[in-house]
Write a protein that holds these residues in place. Sequence first.
Motif, short mmCIF file in Angstrom:
data_model
loop_
_atom_site.label_atom_id
_atom_site.label_comp_id
_atom_site.label_asym_id
_atom_site.label_seq_id
_atom_site.Cartn_x
_atom_site.Cartn_y
_atom_site.Cartn_z
N HIS A 2 0.84 -1.19 0.00
CA HIS A 2 0.00 0.00 0.00
C HIS A 2 0.88 1.25 0.00
CE1 HIS A 2 -3.54 -2.41 0.87
NE2 HIS A 2 -2.90 -2.98 1.88
N ALA A 5 -0.78 3.25 5.05
CA ALA A 5 -1.66 2.52 5.96
C ALA A 5 -1.81 3.33 7.23
CB ALA A 5 -1.09 1.13 6.28
N TYR A 31 -7.59 4.22 2.05
CA TYR A 31 -6.38 3.58 2.57
C TYR A 31 -6.75 2.61 3.70
CZ TYR A 31 -3.84 7.14 -0.02
OH TYR A 31 -3.35 7.95 -1.01
N TYR A 34 -5.75 -0.02 10.25
CA TYR A 34 -5.42 -1.10 11.18
C TYR A 34 -5.65 -0.61 12.61
CZ TYR A 34 -2.74 -3.45 7.44
OH TYR A 34 -2.34 -4.07 6.28
N VAL A 77 2.47 -4.63 8.87
CA VAL A 77 1.86 -3.69 7.92
C VAL A 77 2.83 -3.44 6.77
CG1 VAL A 77 0.90 -1.38 7.62
CG2 VAL A 77 0.58 -2.60 9.80
N ALA A 79 3.46 -1.12 3.84
CA ALA A 79 3.10 0.15 3.22
C ALA A 79 4.34 1.01 3.08
CB ALA A 79 2.05 0.89 4.05
#
Length: 345
Positions: A2, A5, A31, A34, A77, A79
Motif C-alpha cells: 500500500h 496505511a 487507505y 489497522y 503492515v 506500506a
Amino acid sequence: MHTLAIVILNYNGKKYLEKFLPSVLKHSHGYPVYVADNDSTDDSVDFLHQYYPEIRQIHFPLNHGYAQGYNEALKEVNATYYCLLNSDIEVTEGWLTPLLDLIESNPVIAAVQPKILDYNRQNYFEHAGGVGGFLDVLGYPFTRGRLFDTREEDKGQYNTPPIRCFWASGACMIVRSEAYHQLGGFDGDFFAHMEEIDLCWRFHLAGLEVWASGDSVVYHVGGGTLDYQSPRKTFLNFHNSLAMLYKNLPDNRLAGVIFLRLVLDGVAGIYFLVSGFPKHCWAVARAHFAFYARWAGWRRKRRALAPLRENGTVIPLYGRSILRAYFLQGIKTYSALPPDDSLFS
C-alpha cells in the motif's frame, strides 16, 4: 504494498474508537486502517469485530506500551508510509492529502505532522503537537503553539507553508516506513512518551528531515490512555527525557547537559512537593533512580548510535533555553521567542 496505511494503537480505548473511527474511515480515502490492540481489558476487540469488520486487527497478548506496541504492529503492515494515529483523534476532510503531498515531495523527508488542535477547545492548540515540535539546548520540547503548559489560541498565526521542525507528534504523524525500520523504530524501553522525539533525533542524525503542515488539521483529546495529571506520566516524561539526551547528545555536550538536567529536575521535584503533589515529586526521583539503574543498557544504546553522531550532521536544536525565556523573561508564545536558525523559519 500500500502507499499508506493508517495504524491506530489501542489500549482500553473503546469509547474513543466509537467516537472517532467514523471520521477516520470517512476521510481515509480508501487507505487501509489497522487497529493494533495492546491486550485491552475492555471490550474494544469485540466492538471492532461487531461494528467494523473491515478494519484490520492486530492483537497482542500483553500491553507493549506505545513505543514497542507500534514496533510490533508495524511488522505486520506493508506500506510505503505509516500514519500513526492516536485513538482519541478526530480527523477532518482532506487531512491526508497535504501530508502525503509533503512527504512524497522529497525522499529526504522522513516524517510529517498536521496542525493538532484541542478537541475540547477547538480554537486552541493541543499540548502534544501544535504545528511542529522543537527541542531547546537543554532538551526541553516545545511546539509552534505551546510553550510548557501555555497553549496558544489558533488565530491562523502558523498557517504558513510547510516548515521543517525537530520532531513530529506521535499523536498523529506520517512516517516513511523504510526510514522507520532502518533506524530501529521507536525505542521500546521508553514504553510511552518522548519516543517520537528520540526517533526524530535519529532521523536528523541520519541526514533526514521532519516537517509540519498547517494545511492538515486534526483534533486531539489528549491523555486518552494516560491522564495528564498521572504521576506515571510524570515519571515517563522525566525518565525518557534523560534517556533520549544520553543516547543522542554529542560527547562534548553530554556531561554538562545531563548535570544541568539533574539540577533542574531536582528543582521541578521540589516545586511539585511544595505545590502539594508529593506523588509527582516522588515520580521525578524514581525517574532518575530508574535511569541510573539501567546505565549500562543506555550506554550500549549510545555506543550503537556513535557512527550516526560522528557523521558531522548538524542537529537543529534551538540554541537558547526556553526555560529561561518562559520563567525568567515571561515569553509564553513560540512567535515571541528570540530567533534562532534551527527554527527553520
